[in-house]
Scaffold this motif. Structure first.
Motif: not given
Length: 129
Positions: A111-123
């Motif tokens: 999971g991520l910080a919010h239940e509706n988040l599906l992806t997170e991208i760092e650059v």
């Protein structure tokens, strides 16, 4: 200028990324926090594709705001919550980066910080002075 390469001693990449990036000499390093599928106005977009595209737009906006170009991106770290999205992610990444192939990590998380988040991208980017 960073050197993007695939050593013969490592497996060939599974898609459009490189196994290693070497940076040397004076320059500027940019690290962009994990970006999510939320617009600058604060609205979370729905669906995997739209969230991923928005996360990329956010990340690339941070890169541009710091005076860097897409070609300066040396590393990407992606956190997805659903294991079936890798092909869709790769298509979006390749389109958003215009074929640029930095080092890349793709991780499936619970999971991520919010239940509706599906992806997170760092650059991460590097630009020689």
């Amino acid at each position: 200028m960073p050197r993007f390469f695939n050593p013969d001693s490592l497996p060939k990449p599974a898609s459009n990324y490189v196994q290693a990036v070497e940076m040397s000499g004076p320059g500027r390093r940019l690290i962009v926090s994990g970006q999510i599928g939320v617009t600058p106005e604060g609205r979370m977009v729905e669906g995997y594709g739209p969230q991923t595209e928005q996360a990329w737009r956010n990340a690339l906006a941070a890169v541009a705001a710091a005076g860097f170009d897409i070609a300066d991106i040396v590393a990407i770290r992606v956190y997805d919550v659903a294991p079936g999205n890798v092909a869709a992610y790769r298509e979006i990444r390749d389109r958003m980066l215009g074929g640029h192939a930095p080092a890349s990590t793709y991780v499936i998380v619970a999971g991520l910080a919010h239940e509706n988040l599906l992806t997170e991208i760092e650059v991460e980017a590097f630009r020689q002075d």
